[in-house]
Design a protein around this motif. Sequence first.
Motif, mmCIF file in Angstrom:
data_model
loop_
_atom_site.group_PDB
_atom_site.id
_atom_site.type_symbol
_atom_site.label_atom_id
_atom_site.label_comp_id
_atom_site.label_asym_id
_atom_site.label_seq_id
_atom_site.Cartn_x
_atom_site.Cartn_y
_atom_site.Cartn_z
ATOM 1 N N LYS A 199 -5.339 -5.384 14.713
ATOM 2 C CA LYS A 199 -6.544 -5.462 13.897
ATOM 3 C C LYS A 199 -6.379 -4.342 12.887
ATOM 4 N N GLU A 200 -6.318 -4.697 11.614
ATOM 5 C CA GLU A 200 -6.057 -3.699 10.580
ATOM 6 C C GLU A 200 -7.184 -2.673 10.549
ATOM 7 N N PRO A 201 -6.841 -1.409 10.800
ATOM 8 C CA PRO A 201 -7.887 -0.377 10.817
ATOM 9 C C PRO A 201 -8.384 -0.074 9.409
ATOM 10 N N LYS A 202 -9.667 0.256 9.323
ATOM 11 C CA LYS A 202 -10.240 0.687 8.055
ATOM 12 C C LYS A 202 -9.898 2.161 7.851
ATOM 13 N N ILE A 203 -9.953 2.616 6.610
ATOM 14 C CA ILE A 203 -9.677 4.015 6.330
ATOM 15 C C ILE A 203 -10.663 4.883 7.126
ATOM 16 N N SER A 204 -10.123 5.926 7.717
ATOM 17 C CA SER A 204 -10.891 6.869 8.536
ATOM 18 C C SER A 204 -10.159 8.200 8.458
ATOM 19 N N LYS A 205 -10.751 9.232 9.027
ATOM 20 C CA LYS A 205 -10.059 10.520 9.042
ATOM 21 C C LYS A 205 -8.756 10.413 9.823
ATOM 22 N N ALA A 206 -8.763 9.685 10.936
ATOM 23 C CA ALA A 206 -7.550 9.535 11.752
ATOM 24 C C ALA A 206 -6.460 8.781 10.988
ATOM 25 N N LEU A 207 -6.821 7.692 10.324
ATOM 26 C CA LEU A 207 -5.827 6.937 9.558
ATOM 27 C C LEU A 207 -5.334 7.759 8.368
ATOM 28 N N ALA A 208 -6.212 8.498 7.708
ATOM 29 C CA ALA A 208 -5.792 9.352 6.591
ATOM 30 C C ALA A 208 -4.787 10.397 7.068
ATOM 31 N N GLU A 209 -5.007 10.959 8.245
ATOM 32 C CA GLU A 209 -4.057 11.923 8.792
ATOM 33 C C GLU A 209 -2.704 11.267 9.054
ATOM 34 N N ILE A 210 -2.713 10.064 9.600
ATOM 35 C CA ILE A 210 -1.470 9.316 9.843
ATOM 36 C C ILE A 210 -0.737 9.067 8.526
ATOM 37 N N LEU A 211 -1.458 8.706 7.483
ATOM 38 C CA LEU A 211 -0.822 8.474 6.175
ATOM 39 C C LEU A 211 -0.155 9.748 5.669
ATOM 40 N N GLY A 212 -0.798 10.908 5.888
ATOM 41 C CA GLY A 212 -0.188 12.184 5.514
ATOM 42 C C GLY A 212 1.072 12.466 6.317
ATOM 43 N N VAL A 213 1.027 12.195 7.610
ATOM 44 C CA VAL A 213 2.195 12.370 8.479
ATOM 45 C C VAL A 213 3.343 11.487 8.005
ATOM 46 N N LEU A 214 3.039 10.221 7.721
ATOM 47 C CA LEU A 214 4.080 9.288 7.289
ATOM 48 C C LEU A 214 4.661 9.677 5.933
ATOM 49 N N ASN A 215 3.841 10.202 5.023
ATOM 50 C CA ASN A 215 4.368 10.662 3.737
ATOM 51 C C ASN A 215 5.130 11.974 3.888
ATOM 52 N N GLY A 216 4.938 12.655 5.009
ATOM 53 C CA GLY A 216 5.693 13.870 5.296
ATOM 54 C C GLY A 216 7.001 13.528 5.986
ATOM 55 N N ASP A 217 7.002 13.584 7.299
ATOM 56 C CA ASP A 217 8.224 13.341 8.073
ATOM 57 C C ASP A 217 8.330 11.913 8.603
ATOM 58 N N GLY A 218 7.595 10.998 8.006
ATOM 59 C CA GLY A 218 7.628 9.618 8.456
ATOM 60 C C GLY A 218 8.586 8.769 7.642
ATOM 61 N N HIS A 219 8.777 7.549 8.116
ATOM 62 C CA HIS A 219 9.717 6.633 7.468
ATOM 63 C C HIS A 219 9.321 5.203 7.811
ATOM 64 N N GLU A 236 10.716 -0.808 11.152
ATOM 65 C CA GLU A 236 10.513 0.389 11.960
ATOM 66 C C GLU A 236 9.563 1.337 11.231
ATOM 67 N N ILE A 237 8.610 1.874 11.985
ATOM 68 C CA ILE A 237 7.745 2.950 11.516
ATOM 69 C C ILE A 237 8.087 4.118 12.420
ATOM 70 N N CYS A 238 8.529 5.233 11.825
ATOM 71 C CA CYS A 238 9.081 6.323 12.622
ATOM 72 C C CYS A 238 8.662 7.671 12.039
ATOM 73 N N VAL A 239 8.389 8.622 12.929
ATOM 74 C CA VAL A 239 8.142 10.012 12.545
ATOM 75 C C VAL A 239 9.114 10.852 13.360
ATOM 76 N N VAL A 240 9.878 11.712 12.691
ATOM 77 C CA VAL A 240 10.856 12.561 13.374
ATOM 78 C C VAL A 240 10.274 13.961 13.500
ATOM 79 N N LEU A 241 10.271 14.473 14.736
ATOM 80 C CA LEU A 241 9.677 15.773 15.035
ATOM 81 C C LEU A 241 10.680 16.661 15.758
ATOM 82 N N ASP A 242 10.484 17.952 15.675
ATOM 83 C CA ASP A 242 11.292 18.914 16.413
ATOM 84 C C ASP A 242 10.986 18.765 17.907
ATOM 85 N N SER A 243 12.000 18.752 18.739
ATOM 86 C CA SER A 243 11.800 18.527 20.177
ATOM 87 C C SER A 243 11.000 19.649 20.851
#
Length: 182
Positions: free
Chosen positions: A18-38, A45-52
């Motif tokens: 179910k496509e989520p509407k814009i929210s603070k949580a989704l906005a944070e995810i968009l920031g993460v994906l524009n950062g270390d996401g792919h 594939e939707i992927c975020v690479v993080l330090d172990s």
Amino acid sequence: RARARLKEIQPGLKKEIKEPKISKALAEILGVLNGDGHLSNLKYEICVVLDSREKDYYSYLKNLFERVFKTRFTLFKEPTKIKLRIYSIDISNFLVKEYKLPKGNKIGKLKIPKPVFTSRNFLISYIRGLFDTDGSFYIRRKKDPVLEISSADPQFLNEVRKALISLDFNVAKGVNRIFIYN
């Protein structure tokens, strides 16, 4: 036809969401994906690479992604990094269509999604996700605190700079980074 064949070969790619509407949580995810996401060009594939070493953070992100998209994401552990990922046609297409996230190489294609600008809180959450993945904190000259966000995309950095200014931050720009002093 190619999409139908892809579903036959890898039926797990089709995850009804179910496509989520814009929210603070989704906005944070968009920031993460524009950062270390792919978002992959080939395999959905939707992927975020993080330090172990960032166990608390990748647990937090896994819960955030699963809460927003209401589906399971996998943590793939390697010696020095952890990948949070899912293979999903629906999520990938949703992120590209609704929020214009780029697939493949992001340089020159990154933008803060327009719906993020509809609320100051969404923009703050987006910056939080971006800072958590591409940001750093350090002390300069033994006393001056500095927040920094790095990116190889100068146009995107300029957009982030303008967004931070709209949030009343005093921002300086370097070649591949922006700074908030004091």
